[in-house]
Design an enzyme around this catalytic site. Structure first.
Site, PDB file in Angstrom:
ATOM      1  N   GLU A  85       0.843  -1.203   0.000  1.00 25.33           N
ATOM      2  CA  GLU A  85       0.000   0.000   0.000  1.00 25.33           C
ATOM      3  C   GLU A  85       0.872   1.245   0.000  1.00 25.33           C
ATOM      4  OE1 GLU A  85      -3.213   0.024   2.882  1.00 25.33           O
ATOM      5  OE2 GLU A  85      -3.395   2.204   2.754  1.00 25.33           O
ATOM      6  N   LYS A 262      -7.615  -0.370  11.624  1.00 22.10           N
ATOM      7  CA  LYS A 262      -6.986  -0.786  10.357  1.00 22.10           C
ATOM      8  C   LYS A 262      -5.781   0.107  10.086  1.00 22.10           C
ATOM      9  CE  LYS A 262      -6.350  -1.196   5.715  1.00 22.10           C
ATOM     10  NZ  LYS A 262      -5.459  -0.388   4.866  1.00 22.10           N
ATOM     11  N   ASP A 278       3.810 -14.181  12.447  1.00 24.39           N
ATOM     12  CA  ASP A 278       2.517 -14.740  12.045  1.00 24.39           C
ATOM     13  C   ASP A 278       1.482 -13.616  12.109  1.00 24.39           C
ATOM     14  OD1 ASP A 278       0.068 -15.976  11.802  1.00 24.39           O
ATOM     15  OD2 ASP A 278       0.595 -17.702  13.043  1.00 24.39           O
ATOM     16  N   HIS A 375      -2.883  10.193  -1.352  1.00 27.50           N
ATOM     17  CA  HIS A 375      -3.111   8.811  -1.783  1.00 27.50           C
ATOM     18  C   HIS A 375      -3.153   8.705  -3.295  1.00 27.50           C
ATOM     19  CE1 HIS A 375      -4.837   5.942   1.482  1.00 27.50           C
ATOM     20  NE2 HIS A 375      -3.539   6.041   1.506  1.00 27.50           N
TER      21      HIS A 375
HETATM   22  C1  MEV Z   1      -6.018   3.499   5.075  1.00 29.07           C
HETATM   23  O1  MEV Z   1      -5.212   2.382   4.727  1.00 29.07           O
HETATM   24  C2  MEV Z   1      -6.045   3.688   6.563  1.00 29.07           C
HETATM   25  C3  MEV Z   1      -6.980   4.795   7.066  1.00 29.07           C
HETATM   26  O2  MEV Z   1      -8.320   4.560   6.620  1.00 29.07           O
HETATM   27  C4  MEV Z   1      -6.913   4.734   8.573  1.00 29.07           C
HETATM   28  C5  MEV Z   1      -7.898   5.634   9.289  1.00 29.07           C
HETATM   29  O3  MEV Z   1      -8.985   5.967   8.725  1.00 29.07           O
HETATM   30  O4  MEV Z   1      -7.604   5.996  10.448  1.00 29.07           O
HETATM   31  C6  MEV Z   1      -6.579   6.155   6.552  1.00 29.07           C
END
Ligand code: MEV
Length: 402
Positions: A85, A262, A278, A375
């Site tokens: 990513e 995430k 792992d 991004h």
């Molecule tokens: C993207 O990979 C991760 C985000 O969505 C995390 C977040 O919203 O805090 C930008």
């Protein structure tokens, strides 16, 4: 022999991959063996891969980058990160630079205790059976230790047992066996202990034997990290307040909490993959921990303090610097060499710090201009490299998004 490592490498991104590697070599961040492996592109020999998995036809590569600017418990740390990513490495490095100005990350890890479960069904009088198990604690622990003599010789072994009735009417009970696994991740160790101990437990309880397997929620193996950042370094008091509000949003709402987590795991997983851990176990444990108090919660929070922010994170991390791929995989060996974690606990602290850095970078971008501008620029660069293209030219400055 390590020389003085600095993780503050200005204009690192302007160099070619080969030149970046030479910088690491000259600093003593990688030894000759690791340097040679990485200089060849870090490719895993297919014959080695063939011994690791089944039906192997080739190997599968990811970009390997270096997270910069990390100071963790007073030590400069270079973080190997394998991730596809765009912006994860740049974002974590950028946040680590902000945190560095306030002293860096600090953390502590619990002793490396992994837990195995032994399930029994149809047990007559389950409560009395539980009491009998605990009376036999010393004998059962000795049986467990006898199954892992090399771990015991290294100072590990069974530390504690606890037992719960899950369903009185059905006679379902579960025994938890807590084992010190030293610097290993410990899955094989605790599975061995559980299988060795189970027949004696069954003889005590009666009923029907069930599973004998680790839990991926190792609640006795938590790591906690903390970081501060000043308003000035984070981009002003308005942005700092925005980060704190974003963090509170995650505390109030599960839909936001999962995305917050995430983003936290973006950097943690990238480092975990590079370091041969792992990551399925790590992910399972992290999200179960996020939910284990009854509602799904953020793994990290950022709160206002006078003139800045304090970030804190806590999660279980079953990771190891010994066993597993640590010696079998030359890339993992190189990554561990670069990170320089002395123990599994140090490794856990480093991984959680990278998570907190990723999380700060994401919240900062979201509370400011949003993540899409940076991004999209990076996605365009990625899309401009076709799958059949030769290796891309040295990359330019990275976004600070995440
Ligand atoms: C993207 O990979 C991760 C985000 O969505 C995390 C977040 O919203 O805090 C930008």
């Amino acid at each position: 022999m390590k020389r003085a490592i600095t993780s503050r490498l200005s204009k690192f991104y302007e160099r070619s991959p080969e030149a970046r590697l030479v910088v690491l070599r000259e600093m003593g961040a990688v030894d000759d063996v690791s340097f040679a492996h990485l200089a060849r592109g870090g490719f895993l020999d297919v014959t080695v891969a063939d011994h690791m998995s089944e039906n192997v036809i080739a190997t599968h590569a990811l970009p390997l980058g270096v997270g910069l600017n990390f100071v963790i418990n007073g030590r400069d740390v270079l973080v190997p990160m394998a991730v596809e990513e765009p912006s994860v490495v740049a974002a974590a490095s950028n946040a680590a630079r902000m945190v560095r100005a306030s002293g860096g990350f600090s953390g502590e890890a619990d002793p490396p205790i992994m837990t195995a479960q032994i399930q029994l069904d149809d047990v007559p009088d389950p409560t009395a059976a539980c009491a009998r198990i605990l009376e036999a604690r010393a004998r059962l622990s000795a049986l467990g230790d006898a199954s892992i003599p090399r771990m015991v010789a290294r100072g590990g072994g069974v530390r504690d047992l606890d037992v719960r009735v899950l369903d009185e009417a059905l006679g379902v009970i579960v025994l938890h066996v807590h084992v010190d696994v030293g610097d290993c991740m410990g899955a094989n160790t605790v599975d061995t202990v559980a299988e060795a101990m189970a027949p004696a437990v069954h003889a005590i309880t009666g009923g029907t034997m069930g599973l004998r397997i680790l839990t991926n929620l190792p609640l006795r193996r938590l790591v906690r990290v903390r970081a501060e950042v000043s308003d000035e370094d984070v981009g002003g008091s308005e942005l700092a307040s925005g980060i704190a509000r974003a963090s509170r949003f995650a505390e109030l709402d599960v839909f936001r909490a999962v995305t917050h987590n995430k983003g936290f795991m973006n950097g943690l997983d990238a480092a975990a993959i590079a370091l041969g851990q792992d990551f399925r176990a790590i992910e399972a444990g992290a999200h179960a921990f996020a939910a284990h108090r009854g509602s799904y919660r953020p793994l990290s929070t950022w709160k206002r303090k006078p003139g800045g922010l304090v970030g804190e994170a806590e999660l279980p991390l079953a990771v190891g610097t010994a066993g597993g791929l640590s010696s079998a995989h030359p890339g993992v060996r190189a990554a561990l060499d670069m990170l320089g974690a002395a123990t599994a606990g140090d490794l856990a602290i480093a991984l959680a710090s990278v998570g907190l850095a990723s999380n700060l970078a994401a919240l900062r971008a979201l509370a400011g201009e949003g993540i899409q501008r940076g991004h999209m620029r990076l996605h365009e660069r990625k899309n401009s490299v076709q799958a059949t293209d030769p290796p891309p030219a040295p990359s330019g400055p990275r976004s600070e998004v995440g």
